[in-house]
Structures are given as C-alpha cells and as structure tokens.
Design a protein around this motif. Structure first.
Motif, PDB file in Angstrom:
ATOM      1  N   VAL A 204      21.309  -6.422 -64.287  1.00  0.00           N
ATOM      2  CA  VAL A 204      21.757  -5.520 -65.348  1.00  0.00           C
ATOM      3  C   VAL A 204      23.264  -5.657 -65.499  1.00  0.00           C
ATOM      4  O   VAL A 204      24.002  -5.607 -64.510  1.00  0.00           O
ATOM      5  CB  VAL A 204      21.388  -4.060 -65.030  1.00  0.00           C
ATOM      6  CG1 VAL A 204      21.921  -3.130 -66.099  1.00  0.00           C
ATOM      7  CG2 VAL A 204      19.873  -3.916 -64.909  1.00  0.00           C
TER       8      VAL A 204
ATOM      9  N   GLY B 261      19.391  -5.291 -69.454  1.00  0.00           N
ATOM     10  CA  GLY B 261      18.711  -6.251 -68.601  1.00  0.00           C
ATOM     11  C   GLY B 261      19.013  -7.661 -69.077  1.00  0.00           C
ATOM     12  O   GLY B 261      18.853  -7.974 -70.257  1.00  0.00           O
TER      13      GLY B 261
ATOM     14  N   ASP C  20      16.057  -8.700 -71.065  1.00  0.00           N
ATOM     15  CA  ASP C  20      14.912  -7.985 -70.506  1.00  0.00           C
ATOM     16  C   ASP C  20      15.068  -6.519 -70.897  1.00  0.00           C
ATOM     17  O   ASP C  20      15.775  -5.760 -70.238  1.00  0.00           O
ATOM     18  CB  ASP C  20      14.869  -8.144 -68.986  1.00  0.00           C
ATOM     19  CG  ASP C  20      13.633  -7.519 -68.368  1.00  0.00           C
ATOM     20  OD1 ASP C  20      12.899  -6.799 -69.089  1.00  0.00           O
ATOM     21  OD2 ASP C  20      13.390  -7.729 -67.167  1.00  0.00           O
TER      22      ASP C  20
ATOM     23  N   SER D  93      13.185  -4.026 -70.755  1.00  0.00           N
ATOM     24  CA  SER D  93      12.599  -3.008 -69.882  1.00  0.00           C
ATOM     25  C   SER D  93      13.600  -2.465 -68.863  1.00  0.00           C
ATOM     26  O   SER D  93      13.369  -1.416 -68.270  1.00  0.00           O
ATOM     27  CB  SER D  93      11.379  -3.583 -69.150  1.00  0.00           C
ATOM     28  OG  SER D  93      11.763  -4.615 -68.250  1.00  0.00           O
ATOM     29  N   LYS D  94      14.725  -3.143 -68.657  1.00  0.00           N
ATOM     30  CA  LYS D  94      15.702  -2.721 -67.654  1.00  0.00           C
ATOM     31  C   LYS D  94      16.919  -2.024 -68.256  1.00  0.00           C
ATOM     32  O   LYS D  94      17.860  -1.683 -67.538  1.00  0.00           O
ATOM     33  CB  LYS D  94      16.153  -3.932 -66.829  1.00  0.00           C
ATOM     34  CG  LYS D  94      15.037  -4.546 -65.987  1.00  0.00           C
ATOM     35  CD  LYS D  94      15.557  -5.707 -65.152  1.00  0.00           C
ATOM     36  CE  LYS D  94      14.447  -6.305 -64.295  1.00  0.00           C
ATOM     37  NZ  LYS D  94      14.925  -7.446 -63.495  1.00  0.00           N
TER      38      LYS D  94
ATOM     39  N   TYR E 235      19.465   0.744 -69.776  1.00  0.00           N
ATOM     40  CA  TYR E 235      19.708   2.180 -69.631  1.00  0.00           C
ATOM     41  C   TYR E 235      21.110   2.494 -70.133  1.00  0.00           C
ATOM     42  O   TYR E 235      21.956   1.601 -70.308  1.00  0.00           O
ATOM     43  CB  TYR E 235      19.532   2.646 -68.185  1.00  0.00           C
ATOM     44  CG  TYR E 235      20.598   2.197 -67.217  1.00  0.00           C
ATOM     45  CD1 TYR E 235      21.727   2.991 -66.958  1.00  0.00           C
ATOM     46  CD2 TYR E 235      20.475   0.993 -66.526  1.00  0.00           C
ATOM     47  CE1 TYR E 235      22.694   2.584 -66.060  1.00  0.00           C
ATOM     48  CE2 TYR E 235      21.442   0.574 -65.630  1.00  0.00           C
ATOM     49  CZ  TYR E 235      22.546   1.379 -65.404  1.00  0.00           C
ATOM     50  OH  TYR E 235      23.513   0.981 -64.513  1.00  0.00           O
TER      51      TYR E 235
END
Length: 453
Positions: free
Chosen positions: A294, A304, A396, A398-399, A401
């Motif tokens: 990250v 990600g 990515d 999904s990672k 934040y």
C-alpha cells in the motif's frame, strides 16, 4: 403557432443529426488557467469552431477564498456563457459548506448544457475524511450529440476501476507517486481502457493518445467508441526523486548486455529480460524493482499497488531514486520485456513509460492474458533510450483506504500536512512493540507480587 412548430422541428432535426454522427468535437484551453474575460472569449471561439463540449480552466483572477464566497455568482456567469454560445461547458469550482458544525471546502465539477442548465454535479470534500453529504461517486450525463460521459476528478482515474468509453475530467490533483501524476497517467489510462478522456490539461483519444490542435483553444474530433489506431503512451517528464525504501531492487548488470532476472516482493514476482548497448553516464545505475503493498497517494488516500519497473538512479538504489539533472542516459535498450501475474478481479494494470525525450522509432507492446485465476501482463519495448521509468503499474482496489489527513487552506493555495500516526505502519509497529514490552513487565510484576504474598 406555425412558426413555433417549425422551430421545434428544426431543433429536433439538429439534435438528431448530431446524435447520428460517429464523432464529436471537444475543446480545452491551451493554458491551465485564464481570467474571466479570457474565459468568455474562449467559449465564444469554441462555439465558432463548432465545439460540442468545452472544459474550462480554473479562473486565475479569483482566489480560492473569493471563489468559494461567490460560488452562486460564478455559476450564473458560466451558465450565461453556455446559453449564449449554445455549447456544453464543464467547470471546476470550490464552495464552502457547513458540515458537522464546521466549515468544509467542497470541490465541485459542474456541467452546463446548451441552454445553460446545470445537468450534472460531482462534489467532493477537499478533506477526504470529512463526512459531508455530497456526491461520493462519479456521475454521468447524456448529451444531445449521443454521448454519455462520466464526470470525474483527476484522482478518480487511479482510485476507481472504470469501464466507460467517454469521460470528462476537471479539477486539480497532485500525486506523490511520479508515475501517477495526472498529466503522465492520463495518457496511459486512455491507452489501457481505449476510452476518450477530455481534461483541462489535454485531450486523449483512447489508444491513439493525445490529440487536438490550435493555439489558445485546442480542438479535437473524437470517435465516440474509441480509436482503432495505436500510439504508445510515451510521456516526457522532468527529473524527479522517488522514495523506494519499501521496494525490492536488484541492480542491472549493464556489462552483460543480456539479462534475465526474476525479482520478487513477497509472493509478487516480476520477470525481466533486458538487452542493452551503450555505456551510459558515469554514476548512473539501473535497477530492476518489484513492489506489492500500500502506497500513500495524496490527501490521505492510500492505494493497493503492485509494480514492476526498470529505474535509473544517480548515486544509489538503496532507499530512494534520484535522477538528478540527467537529461540523457545514453543507454540503448535493444529490448526490454517485463511480465507479472496480477489478480483477475478488483485490479487494473497500466504501462508506465516516462522519458527525458521522445522515442519516435521505438516499438511497444502491452498484452494481458487471463487464465488460472490470474491475469498475466507483459510490457515490451524495442530500441528505447532516455528512460526514467519503464514498467507495469498495477492497482489492487481491495487494499485501498483513507487515512487521517489534516489540511490547511489559505489564499496562497493548498498546503497539505499529513498526520497519519493512527494508520501508518510505523506507528502500528511501535504500538505492537510497546504492548509486548508492557506485557512482559506486567508478567514480571505479577510474579513478584505473588512471591511477596
């Protein structure tokens, strides 16, 4: 009554004619800013050139504080320009709103149709951690020339996995990752998706790359479904410094002139094949890099990332990459091939080719193959030189934040001061360290107390 009916029929016929064509005209200013009177002239010139949709630059004579205080008046002026010139206008503005008992700055993209009506608004807090009630996802709007556009801000191209064919991007954005700075990344994103991208800093026609012509006003005719021709997404950029402390980097032995090497960061591996000629400047090193994790992207955003890259650096490849004032590496890469396996879902991959100069004769390939729950991506370059960064940038999603960000806004511009002590890996590791030591101390004290009893 008869005249009214005839007028309506004429408008319907004009709209039908526009929507039946396979192309449309987009326009932008050749500079990124203009004064209000110059913007008015820009809109008039765009109308004379039969531009369908125009992206306005940010007015330079209005400071951020004044602009936010006069948001409604600014909207009224732009609405009048769209109506008087019968043209779609996209503008990026800022406004102040009350949010949870404090004032927040909101970035707003507005779309005006040919009648001057606002048909689409995309709003975001300047502070991504603010929970104001604003539009949080990209919006779309439909035009009378038969195109449905996605309305975005620059960072959305990196933060979201988009699937449309025509997008308008307005607003300012800065990335801490050189390969993802907006002007450089626009071309790579358009190439990968074969989507049209109309931005205040350039017009990109899918795989055909940046397009448009004109001084003052840049006009491009775009195919609604993307281009069939292909132009490699080469991008020239200035020297930069990049933090590579988390990357796994292996030095490239230029003396062998034919290197095959696999570099892994955890379970993520990059396969390199490099053929070179030419000695290169003294003190310049090339590294083969791999990264999975990250990265901080800017303004509290963390994304990600999976990356494979060939990088030149002056002095050292150990913790940071600095190319200094090098303007020509003098290394001729007869062939570079990089291959890696990525997730087939919630991911996207982009070719990154940053140069100090153009590559008119180089050959380029970028391929993806799906199978066995992976997406194998390969990027190749033949007869390349003057490289600053060549490789694959993978996302990515999904990672991702959003971390804690404290943002200061003043009349001189935006200054970002990021305090991420809550979510940063370093602080989390420190807390784990302290807790382990406290547990040991508590255990020792407990034993001592029991023995005293």
């Amino acid at each position: 009554m008869g005249c009214l009916i005839n007028t309506v029929i004429v408008f319907l016929l004009v709209g039908l004619t526009k929507s039946s064509t396979h192309t449309y005209k987009a326009g932008i200013a050749s500079s990124t800013q203009c004064r209000f009177d110059a913007c008015a002239q820009l809109v008039q010139n765009a109308a004379k050139a039969n531009v369908d949709i125009l992206v306005l630059p940010i007015p330079e004579d209005i400071s951020r504080s004044i602009q936010t205080d006069n948001f409604d008046e600014t909207v009224k002026v732009i609405s009048g320009l769209a109506k008087d010139n019968k043209i779609y206008i996209v503008s990026h503005l800022r406004e102040k709103v009350r949010c949870q008992e404090k004032t927040e700055t909101i970035r707003s993209n507005l779309v005006f149709d040919r009648q001057g009506s606002v048909i689409s608004i995309y709003r975001k807090p300047l502070d991504p951690t603010a929970t104001c009630n604003v539009t949080a996802t990209e919006t779309t709007f439909v035009t009378d020339f038969g195109v449905t556009f996605g309305l975005l801000m620059p960072e959305d191209l990196v933060l979201r996995n988009l699937q449309g064919k025509n997008y308008v991007v307005a607003g300012e954005w800065g990335s801490e990752i050189p390969a993802l700075a907006a002007p450089q990344f626009f071309k790579s994103w358009a190439f990968t998706t074969n989507a049209n991208l109309v931005t205040s800093s350039g017009i990109f026609s899918g795989k055909a790359g940046e397009t448009g012509h004109g001084t003052g006003l840049v006009v491009a005719e775009l195919k609604k479904d993307g281009e069939d021709s292909i132009s490699a997404p080469f991008t020239t950029t200035s020297p930069y410094t990049e933090d590579l402390s988390q990357y796994i980097i292996r030095p490239l032995d230029l003396a062998s002139q034919n290197v095959r090497k696999t570099v892994c960061h955890g379970q993520f591996c990059c396969q390199f094949h490099v053929k070179t000629s030419g000695p290169g400047p003294q003190g310049l090193y090339f590294g083969l890099a791999a990264f999975e994790g990250v990265r901080h992207y800017g303004c509290g955003q963390h994304i990600g990332t999976q990356e494979c890259a060939l990088l030149p650096c002056v002095g050292s490849l150990k913790s940071s990459c600095d190319i200094g004032s090098i303007n020509n590496t003098n290394i001729i890469f007869d062939e570079i091939s990089i291959t890696a396996n990525f997730k087939p879902e919630e991911s996207a991959q982009f070719p990154i080719i940053l140069l100090t100069d153009t590559l008119p004769n180089s050959q380029f390939r970028f391929d993806s193959k799906h199978g066995n729950n992976t997406n194998q991506v390969t990027v190749k370059l033949y007869d390349g030189q003057n490289l600053l960064n060549f490789g694959i940038y993978g996302r990515d999603f999904s990672k991702d934040y959003v971390g804690k960000a404290v943002i200061y806004d003043n009349n001189d511009g935006l200054t970002y001061k990021i305090y991420e002590y809550i979510n940063s890996d370093e602080v989390l590791e420190f807390c784990d360290y302290v807790w382990i030591r406290l547990r040991v101390l508590i255990f020792v004290v407990s034993i001592y107390v029991l023995e005293m009893m």
